[in-house]
Scaffold this motif. Structure first.
Motif, short mmCIF file in Angstrom:
data_model
loop_
_atom_site.label_atom_id
_atom_site.label_comp_id
_atom_site.label_asym_id
_atom_site.label_seq_id
_atom_site.Cartn_x
_atom_site.Cartn_y
_atom_site.Cartn_z
N ASP A 235 2.91 0.65 -11.28
CA ASP A 235 1.51 1.03 -11.06
C ASP A 235 0.65 0.50 -12.20
OD1 ASP A 235 -0.92 2.22 -10.53
OD2 ASP A 235 -0.05 4.15 -9.98
N PRO A 236 -0.22 -0.49 -11.96
CA PRO A 236 -1.09 -1.04 -13.02
C PRO A 236 -2.00 0.01 -13.64
CG PRO A 236 -1.13 -2.43 -11.05
CD PRO A 236 -0.42 -1.17 -10.66
N ARG A 237 -2.34 1.08 -12.92
CA ARG A 237 -3.19 2.12 -13.48
C ARG A 237 -2.54 2.80 -14.67
NH1 ARG A 237 -4.06 5.39 -8.03
NH2 ARG A 237 -1.82 4.97 -8.07
N VAL A 238 -1.23 2.96 -14.62
CA VAL A 238 -0.50 3.54 -15.74
C VAL A 238 -0.54 2.61 -16.93
CG1 VAL A 238 1.73 4.40 -16.50
CG2 VAL A 238 0.97 4.83 -14.16
N ARG A 239 -0.39 1.30 -16.67
CA ARG A 239 -0.40 0.33 -17.75
C ARG A 239 -1.75 0.29 -18.45
NH1 ARG A 239 1.72 -3.45 -15.12
NH2 ARG A 239 -0.12 -4.55 -14.38
N VAL A 240 -2.84 0.39 -17.69
CA VAL A 240 -4.17 0.37 -18.27
C VAL A 240 -4.42 1.61 -19.12
CG1 VAL A 240 -6.63 0.45 -17.74
CG2 VAL A 240 -5.15 -1.11 -16.48
N PHE B 248 0.82 -1.21 0.00
CA PHE B 248 0.00 0.00 0.00
C PHE B 248 0.86 1.27 0.00
CE2 PHE B 248 -3.03 -3.12 0.94
CZ PHE B 248 -4.31 -2.60 0.86
N ILE B 249 1.84 1.31 0.87
CA ILE B 249 2.60 2.55 1.05
C ILE B 249 3.82 2.62 0.15
CG2 ILE B 249 3.89 3.96 2.70
CD1 ILE B 249 2.09 2.89 4.91
N LEU B 250 4.73 1.66 0.30
CA LEU B 250 6.01 1.75 -0.40
C LEU B 250 5.84 1.71 -1.91
CD1 LEU B 250 9.04 1.98 -0.06
CD2 LEU B 250 9.18 -0.52 0.04
N ARG B 251 5.05 0.76 -2.40
CA ARG B 251 4.89 0.63 -3.85
C ARG B 251 4.21 1.85 -4.46
NH1 ARG B 251 2.52 -4.66 -7.10
NH2 ARG B 251 2.83 -3.82 -9.20
N ASN B 252 3.19 2.37 -3.81
CA ASN B 252 2.46 3.51 -4.35
C ASN B 252 3.22 4.83 -4.22
OD1 ASN B 252 -0.31 2.54 -5.27
ND2 ASN B 252 -0.20 1.65 -3.24
N SER B 253 4.24 4.85 -3.40
CA SER B 253 5.04 6.07 -3.27
C SER B 253 6.26 6.08 -4.18
CB SER B 253 5.50 6.23 -1.81
OG SER B 253 6.34 5.14 -1.44
N MET B 254 6.43 5.04 -5.00
CA MET B 254 7.64 4.90 -5.80
C MET B 254 7.64 5.69 -7.10
SD MET B 254 10.22 3.21 -4.62
CE MET B 254 9.91 4.13 -3.11
N LEU B 255 6.46 6.09 -7.61
CA LEU B 255 6.45 6.78 -8.91
C LEU B 255 7.29 8.06 -8.91
CD1 LEU B 255 2.84 6.34 -10.35
CD2 LEU B 255 4.95 5.24 -11.05
N PRO B 256 7.07 9.00 -7.97
CA PRO B 256 7.94 10.19 -7.98
C PRO B 256 9.38 9.87 -7.68
CG PRO B 256 6.50 10.18 -6.06
CD PRO B 256 6.01 9.10 -6.95
N VAL B 257 9.62 8.81 -6.90
CA VAL B 257 10.99 8.42 -6.58
C VAL B 257 11.69 7.90 -7.83
CG1 VAL B 257 12.45 6.90 -5.18
CG2 VAL B 257 10.37 7.90 -4.20
N ILE B 258 10.99 7.06 -8.62
CA ILE B 258 11.55 6.54 -9.86
C ILE B 258 11.85 7.67 -10.83
CG2 ILE B 258 11.06 5.15 -11.89
CD1 ILE B 258 11.78 3.48 -9.53
N THR B 259 10.94 8.65 -10.91
CA THR B 259 11.19 9.81 -11.77
C THR B 259 12.46 10.54 -11.35
OG1 THR B 259 8.80 10.09 -12.07
CG2 THR B 259 10.20 11.96 -12.63
N THR B 260 12.62 10.75 -10.06
CA THR B 260 13.81 11.43 -9.55
C THR B 260 15.07 10.63 -9.84
OG1 THR B 260 12.48 12.38 -7.77
CG2 THR B 260 14.87 12.39 -7.47
N ILE B 261 15.00 9.32 -9.64
CA ILE B 261 16.17 8.47 -9.91
C ILE B 261 16.57 8.57 -11.38
CG2 ILE B 261 16.97 6.08 -10.02
CD1 ILE B 261 15.27 5.54 -7.52
N GLY B 262 15.58 8.55 -12.27
CA GLY B 262 15.87 8.67 -13.70
C GLY B 262 16.53 9.99 -14.05
N ILE C 110 13.20 4.68 -20.36
CA ILE C 110 13.19 3.52 -19.46
C ILE C 110 12.39 3.82 -18.20
CG2 ILE C 110 14.65 2.03 -18.02
CD1 ILE C 110 16.82 2.33 -20.17
N VAL C 111 12.54 5.03 -17.68
CA VAL C 111 11.78 5.44 -16.49
C VAL C 111 10.28 5.41 -16.77
CG1 VAL C 111 11.27 7.38 -14.97
CG2 VAL C 111 13.63 6.77 -15.45
N ASP C 112 9.88 5.94 -17.92
CA ASP C 112 8.45 5.95 -18.28
C ASP C 112 7.90 4.53 -18.40
OD1 ASP C 112 8.49 8.67 -18.26
OD2 ASP C 112 8.59 8.92 -20.43
#
Length: 334
Positions: free
Chosen positions: A328-333, A250-264, A319-321
């Motif tokens: 997040d499955p919502r992005v995939r859909v 619930f928490i860690l996975r859903n908070s990763m999108l902005p983190v992944i963007t920053t890492i990229g 690659i980040v995108d």
């Protein structure tokens, strides 16, 4: 997914074209020129004119640009004015060093930054949280070159724990197939060479990775704080979802999108930020070579290397995108 990747790759064409125009204009706007830098004290007007004619710098600017683009599309990046060798050859010889250094710095930044940011968010308002925030501010404000000199002086000069410069001890007779020294040592079974290459990476990677680490800590902390106060997290708690599942799914996975963007973004910036670090540690990558090319006004090297970095940066963002849909499955859909 494949359609999205295809569209993004097509968008790279106008992006890189615009980048090439700006790059060509910036390089030609530098004061002085290759002839002046190459001739030094012998830079008479006649000698400068001969050099400019030899390399075509006295032709109209549009003609120079289209000539360069035409050669670029054929895979010809020109020859370095300083060394006389092809730019592509110099790039392939030096780029593995910068990639190796950037990967090491990114491993440190992500490996420390994400857990520390998550830990700080879970203890919001406590001493651990305040300490992480202060350390991240310090990490962002310290200049890379200053930190590099401090690390080199303390751990290499005073304590003698780590090497002070270079990629590998010259007394080690190592085999290099890919120019990735750590990988080459593992492939060939020369583990002493691989370990020595890792030791040479530690100090420059720490210096280069400090700012990305601090930024990742702050972004992870802010993202986790936002997610852990979301409605679906409170609903999960009310329904009796286990603490471990609540934190991981619930928490860690859903908070990763902005983190992944920053890492990229930080991964791309590491390629450009390596110039100062490689110069301080005499690390033979593209950063130190670019610094020399700027002083020498080596136009072919500057143009070729910066285009390479721009392509690498664009591919990292792609690659980040793509990774968004895996998290997040919502992005995939959508």
């Amino acid at each position: 997914m494949l359609r999205t990747i295809g569209k993004r790759l097509l968008l790279l064409i106008p992006t890189l074209l615009g980048m090439s125009i700006l790059l060509f204009w910036w390089v030609r706007s530098l004061k002085g020129g290759p002839a002046t830098a190459l001739l030094g004290e012998k830079a008479t007007p006649e000698a400068i004119e001969r050099i400019n004619e030899l390399y075509g710098f006295n032709r109209p600017i549009l003609e120079q640009y289209f000539t360069w683009i035409g050669r670029l599309l054929q895979g010809d990046f020109g020859n370095s004015i300083a060394t006389g060798r092809p730019v592509l050859e110099e790039f392939l010889r030096r780029f593995p060093a910068t990639i190796e250094l950037s990967i090491a710095a990114l491993i440190i930044a992500v490996g420390v930054g994400v857990p520390l940011g998550y830990w700080a968010a879970r203890r919001h308002g406590k001493a651990t949280d305040h300490t992480a925030v202060v350390l991240s501010l310090v990490g962002i404000t310290i200049p890379v070159f200053f930190l590099a000199f401090i690390l080199k002086y303390v751990f290499a000069v005073q304590l003698g724990w780590l090497p002070s410069d270079g990629r590998q001890n010259p007394r080690i007779d190592a085999t290099h197939y890919t120019n990735f020294y750590v990988l080459d040592g593992i492939i060939t079974g020369e583990f002493d060479a691989a370990w020595d290459a890792i030791l040479h990476l530690i100090l420059p990677a720490l210096a280069l990775g400090t700012i990305p680490l601090a930024i990742i800590v702050r972004i992870t902390r802010a993202s986790v704080l936002e997610v852990q106060n979301a409605d679906y997290v409170r609903t999960g708690k009310a329904k009796g979802v286990s603490r471990g599942l609540l934190r991981n799914r619930f928490i860690l996975r859903n908070s990763m999108l902005p983190v992944i963007t920053t890492i990229g973004l930080q991964a791309g910036l590491l390629l450009s930020g390596a110039i100062l670090t490689e110069t301080v540690f005499a690390f033979p990558g593209i950063g130190s070579f670019l610094a020399s090319a700027i002083f020498d006004r080596d136009f072919p090297v500057l143009q070729g290397f910066i285009i390479f970095i721009a392509i690498a940066y664009a591919l990292i963002n792609l690659i980040v995108d793509i990774s968004y849909s895996l998290i997040d499955p919502r992005v995939r859909v959508s």
